[in-house]
Design a protein around this motif. Structure first.
Motif, PDB file in Angstrom:
ATOM      1  N   UNK A 197       0.782  -1.194  -0.248  1.00 41.65           N
ATOM      2  CA  UNK A 197      -0.123   0.096   0.093  1.00 41.65           C
ATOM      3  C   UNK A 197       0.990   1.243   0.030  1.00 41.65           C
ATOM      4  N   UNK A 198       0.720   2.113  -1.018  1.00 38.97           N
ATOM      5  CA  UNK A 198       1.675   3.298  -1.059  1.00 38.97           C
ATOM      6  C   UNK A 198       2.034   4.309   0.051  1.00 38.97           C
ATOM      7  N   UNK A 199       0.720   4.205   0.809  1.00 40.05           N
ATOM      8  CA  UNK A 199       0.808   5.397   1.663  1.00 40.05           C
ATOM      9  C   UNK A 199       0.522   4.871   3.045  1.00 40.05           C
ATOM     10  N   UNK A 200       0.731   5.566   4.268  1.00 32.48           N
ATOM     11  CA  UNK A 200       0.384   5.181   5.521  1.00 32.48           C
ATOM     12  C   UNK A 200      -1.229   5.116   5.836  1.00 32.48           C
ATOM     13  N   UNK A 201      -1.673   4.102   6.418  1.00 38.13           N
ATOM     14  CA  UNK A 201      -2.999   3.873   6.922  1.00 38.13           C
ATOM     15  C   UNK A 201      -3.349   4.465   8.272  1.00 38.13           C
ATOM     16  N   UNK A 202      -4.531   4.860   8.612  1.00 37.39           N
ATOM     17  CA  UNK A 202      -4.841   5.503   9.698  1.00 37.39           C
ATOM     18  C   UNK A 202      -5.870   4.543  10.454  1.00 37.39           C
ATOM     19  N   UNK A 203      -5.889   4.379  11.716  1.00 35.40           N
ATOM     20  CA  UNK A 203      -7.228   3.613  12.466  1.00 35.40           C
ATOM     21  C   UNK A 203      -8.221   4.591  12.286  1.00 35.40           C
ATOM     22  N   UNK A 204      -9.487   4.149  12.406  1.00 35.83           N
ATOM     23  CA  UNK A 204     -10.546   4.977  12.439  1.00 35.83           C
ATOM     24  C   UNK A 204     -11.520   3.883  13.253  1.00 35.83           C
ATOM     25  N   UNK A 263      -7.593   2.949   7.112  1.00 32.17           N
ATOM     26  CA  UNK A 263      -7.923   3.813   6.139  1.00 32.17           C
ATOM     27  C   UNK A 263      -6.911   4.548   5.407  1.00 32.17           C
ATOM     28  N   UNK A 264      -6.663   4.681   3.965  1.00 32.65           N
ATOM     29  CA  UNK A 264      -5.762   5.670   3.238  1.00 32.65           C
ATOM     30  C   UNK A 264      -6.450   6.438   2.221  1.00 32.65           C
ATOM     31  N   UNK A 303     -18.247  14.878  -3.938  1.00 30.79           N
ATOM     32  CA  UNK A 303     -17.637  16.049  -3.722  1.00 30.79           C
ATOM     33  C   UNK A 303     -16.353  15.711  -2.770  1.00 30.79           C
ATOM     34  N   UNK A 304     -16.229  14.676  -2.383  1.00 30.88           N
ATOM     35  CA  UNK A 304     -15.027  14.251  -1.389  1.00 30.88           C
ATOM     36  C   UNK A 304     -13.913  13.499  -2.024  1.00 30.88           C
ATOM     37  N   UNK A 305     -12.741  13.685  -1.524  1.00 28.66           N
ATOM     38  CA  UNK A 305     -11.515  12.579  -1.789  1.00 28.66           C
ATOM     39  C   UNK A 305     -11.944  11.132  -1.179  1.00 28.66           C
ATOM     40  N   UNK A 306     -12.156  10.007  -1.724  1.00 30.00           N
ATOM     41  CA  UNK A 306     -12.537   8.712  -0.907  1.00 30.00           C
ATOM     42  C   UNK A 306     -11.219   8.468  -0.174  1.00 30.00           C
ATOM     43  N   UNK A 307     -11.227   7.535   0.906  1.00 32.04           N
ATOM     44  CA  UNK A 307     -10.597   6.803   1.274  1.00 32.04           C
ATOM     45  C   UNK A 307     -10.688   5.221   1.212  1.00 32.04           C
TER      46      UNK A 307
END
Length: 204
Positions: free
Chosen positions: A13-20, A61-62, A166-170
């Protein structure tokens, strides 16, 4: 409301993921992926009859710009009805979708999808004969496609849908145990490609 509780890196996965959501009760890297363990009473679901809202399942999520394909092999130590591991598309807590490997009330592992636009729907796809399935989410312009595969090679179209543009998805991964004491979902054979899926229905 979901809340971030940290960041971590996942292979391929090319970016860090965050806990939600609620933090996972445990998280463990494996040789080819990772495990997420969800606690009791965890879910992502907004009842269509507006009788309940549950958004506490742990999920990673990223953010994603442009078209992409995200796939993983999913296995779950099924114990209770609706235990599941899932892939997610997430805009906000009222606009999201998940593609899940879930235990049905008939004790059958199934591919299930949920699309939420204010409230959630709930759609069963097919019963899986075995303990694993490959799941895939694709962004195609302003729309999304969910696919599932029993062999990691031929992909069945499960849903083609749109969320708000309207929003950038994760995108990411989720585990849940709505009626049980908890479960662990394993995600491996993870693949991410920043490209458009050209044909939704040819099995590729």
């Amino acid at each position: 409301m979901a809340r971030a509780v940290g960041q971590l890196g996942i292979p391929r996965i090319p970016v860090s993921l965050r806990w939600e959501g609620e933090p996972a009760s445990s998280y463990r890297m494996t040789d080819d992926g990772f495990e997420i363990s969800a606690g009791p009473g965890t879910d992502l679901f907004i009842d269509p009859q507006r009788t309940a809202v549950t958004l506490n399942a742990p999920h990673l999520l990223a953010c994603a710009e442009g078209d992409f394909l995200l796939s993983a092999r999913v296995q779950v130590d099924f114990q209770s009805t609706f235990d599941a591991g899932a892939l997610l598309v997430w805009l906000n807590d009222r606009a999201w979708a998940k593609l899940a490997f879930e235990l049905s009330p008939q004790r059958e592992p199934m591919v299930v999808s949920v699309v939420t636009r204010g409230t959630s729907d709930d759609c069963n796809a097919f019963v899986v004969d075995g303990g694993q399935v490959w799941l895939r989410v694709a962004r195609v312009g302003t729309a999304y496609a969910f696919h599932a595969s029993t062999d990691g090679a031929y992909w069945r179209l499960i849903r083609h849908f749109a969320l708000y543009a309207s929003e950038v998805p994760s995108y990411g991964f989720e585990a849940q145990s709505p009626t049980g004491a908890g479960c662990t979902a394993t995600f491996d054979a993870i693949a991410y490609e920043p490209r458009r899926l050209l044909d939704l229905r040819d099995g590729s």
